[in-house]
Design an enzyme around this catalytic site. Structure first.
Site, PDB file in Angstrom:
ATOM      1  N   THR A 180       0.822  -1.210   0.000  1.00 48.96           N
ATOM      2  CA  THR A 180       0.000   0.000   0.000  1.00 48.96           C
ATOM      3  C   THR A 180       0.860   1.265   0.000  1.00 48.96           C
ATOM      4  O   THR A 180       0.425   2.322  -0.472  1.00 48.96           O
ATOM      5  CB  THR A 180      -0.964   0.040   1.197  1.00 48.96           C
ATOM      6  OG1 THR A 180      -0.228   0.098   2.422  1.00 48.96           O
ATOM      7  CG2 THR A 180      -1.862  -1.189   1.216  1.00 48.96           C
ATOM      8  N   LEU A 186      -2.737   5.646   0.134  1.00 50.80           N
ATOM      9  CA  LEU A 186      -4.099   5.125  -0.077  1.00 50.80           C
ATOM     10  C   LEU A 186      -4.199   3.674   0.394  1.00 50.80           C
ATOM     11  O   LEU A 186      -4.697   2.804  -0.319  1.00 50.80           O
ATOM     12  CB  LEU A 186      -4.472   5.263  -1.552  1.00 50.80           C
ATOM     13  CG  LEU A 186      -4.488   6.707  -2.071  1.00 50.80           C
ATOM     14  CD1 LEU A 186      -4.785   6.739  -3.567  1.00 50.80           C
ATOM     15  CD2 LEU A 186      -5.502   7.563  -1.298  1.00 50.80           C
ATOM     16  N   HIS A 187      -3.743   3.419   1.632  1.00 53.53           N
ATOM     17  CA  HIS A 187      -3.760   2.062   2.174  1.00 53.53           C
ATOM     18  C   HIS A 187      -5.147   1.416   2.053  1.00 53.53           C
ATOM     19  O   HIS A 187      -5.319   0.350   1.459  1.00 53.53           O
ATOM     20  CB  HIS A 187      -3.384   2.070   3.671  1.00 53.53           C
ATOM     21  CG  HIS A 187      -2.125   2.772   4.017  1.00 53.53           C
ATOM     22  ND1 HIS A 187      -0.884   2.274   3.712  1.00 53.53           N
ATOM     23  CD2 HIS A 187      -1.912   3.932   4.680  1.00 53.53           C
ATOM     24  CE1 HIS A 187       0.043   3.104   4.164  1.00 53.53           C
ATOM     25  NE2 HIS A 187      -0.550   4.118   4.759  1.00 53.53           N
ATOM     26  N   ASP A 188      -6.129   2.063   2.663  1.00 58.63           N
ATOM     27  CA  ASP A 188      -7.455   1.462   2.774  1.00 58.63           C
ATOM     28  C   ASP A 188      -8.278   1.539   1.488  1.00 58.63           C
ATOM     29  O   ASP A 188      -8.943   0.556   1.118  1.00 58.63           O
ATOM     30  CB  ASP A 188      -8.215   2.079   3.947  1.00 58.63           C
ATOM     31  CG  ASP A 188      -7.599   1.703   5.289  1.00 58.63           C
ATOM     32  OD1 ASP A 188      -6.805   0.737   5.329  1.00 58.63           O
ATOM     33  OD2 ASP A 188      -7.895   2.372   6.290  1.00 58.63           O
TER      34      ASP A 188
END
Length: 333
Positions: free
Chosen positions: A194, A247-249
């Site tokens: 991520t 923008l991990h999630d």
């Protein structure tokens, strides 16, 4: 258009990326969001935040459920910025009375093979669902987790941007161990992948100049983040300047309907524990008196999940911005 039915499980509030991931899911017509469930810490407040985000996204039709906030062992709650830029003082958005674990069980068992659960925080809720109804393992379509570390990375400034032991799993290690050994269909989106998906400057500018309510809320949250990031990293021993909006999630949500953005590989991931120096403040409060950390090192054993190892960061940033600047209600197919 084929749609993927998901339950979005989130620790919304502490970091910016959960809130924008909820907006992204609400704005994606490829998804049917059956419900948003909250985990980790004050799940009542997190449910209120989620309800407000969905309201601004024009998706108050998506129900929100409060879930498990306390880990099965230890207590390692980090401070956050719960609701900053989202909730107004005294605001109390309503959410469903049913518990998140019961909602998960009911939805999965009533729709065998159709429901994907996407976890953006601890895996506490799905672990408790498995304990309460073991048949969840056989009836879930897939569990997609933003968690774990496969190849720790260091950025161009020499700062280790991914830990050796990842935050989400370690905030409820026993739940993570139970889930990893469950045998259900799983995909793991680790933090080292991520971190290859920052929001690009040109896409951030598209969001900043948009009149969309979701874009306006995202801009407000993004503007608050850099000083918050500095405080959090200082508290965990990694003082650093602001680097990027990762923008991990949202990337994890994208994987529910688009398998072209990341390259995944079948690997065997187990919960294994390693003694670690106390490097992060969040690990000091282990009640068992040990600094044992859950790690997710691949093993030379038969695969038990798909693991993302590569990402098209440019495509991720573009898709994210496209959805946030789209007219509100875009997610209703």
């Amino acid at each position: 258009m084929a749609q993927t039915r998901i339950i979005l499980d989130t620790d919304i509030g502490t970091y910016y990326d959960d809130a924008v991931a909820v907006m992204f899911a609400a704005q994606s017509p490829e998804l049917i969001v059956e419900g948003v469930t909250t985990c980790y810490g004050d799940t009542h407040l997190r449910a209120q935040i989620a309800a407000k985000v969905l309201e601004i996204s024009g998706r108050s039709d998506i129900p929100v459920f409060k879930g498990i906030g306390v880990p099965m062992r230890d207590e390692a709650l980090m401070f956050g910025f719960e609701g900053d830029g989202i909730l107004e003082p005294g605001e109390e958005p309503a959410y469903e009375e049913q518990h998140a674990v019961d909602f998960m069980i009911e939805t999965i068992m009533n729709n065998p093979g159709e429901i994907t659960v996407v976890t953006l925080g601890t895996v506490s809720n799905i672990a408790h669902a498995i304990i309460k109804e073991p048949k969840v393992v056989d009836n879930i379509k897939e569990l997609i987790m933003m968690a774990g570390v496969i190849v720790p990375i260091v950025d161009e400034k020499g700062v280790r941007r991914s830990p050796i032991e990842e935050y989400n799993f370690n905030n409820d290690k026993i739940a993570a161990e139970l889930v990893l050994r469950s045998g259900m269909p799983m995909s793991l989106i680790p933090i080292d992948v991520t971190l290859g998906a920052p929001l690009l400057d040109e896409d951030l500018e598209r969001i900043r100049t948009s009149d969309s309510p979701t874009a306006k809320l995202a801009t407000k949250i993004f503007d608050l983040w850099p000083p918050q990031e500095k405080l959090i990293y200082t508290a965990v021993g990694i003082p650093t300047d602001h680097t990027a909006l990762w923008l991990h999630d949202p990337l994890t949500v994208m994987h529910a309907f688009d398998r072209t953005l990341m390259q995944t590989y079948p690997l065997h991931i187990e919960a294994e524990y390693n003694a670690s120096p106390v490097e992060f403040e969040m690990y000091i409060h282990n009640t068992n008196g040990k600094q044992d950390m859950l790690r997710t090192n691949p093993k030379k054993l038969p695969p038990n999940m798909d693991v993302a190892l590569e990402v098209d960061g440019v495509a991720v940033s573009r898709l994210f911005a496209d959805r946030l600047i789209a007219p509100v209600g875009n997610g209703v197919a």
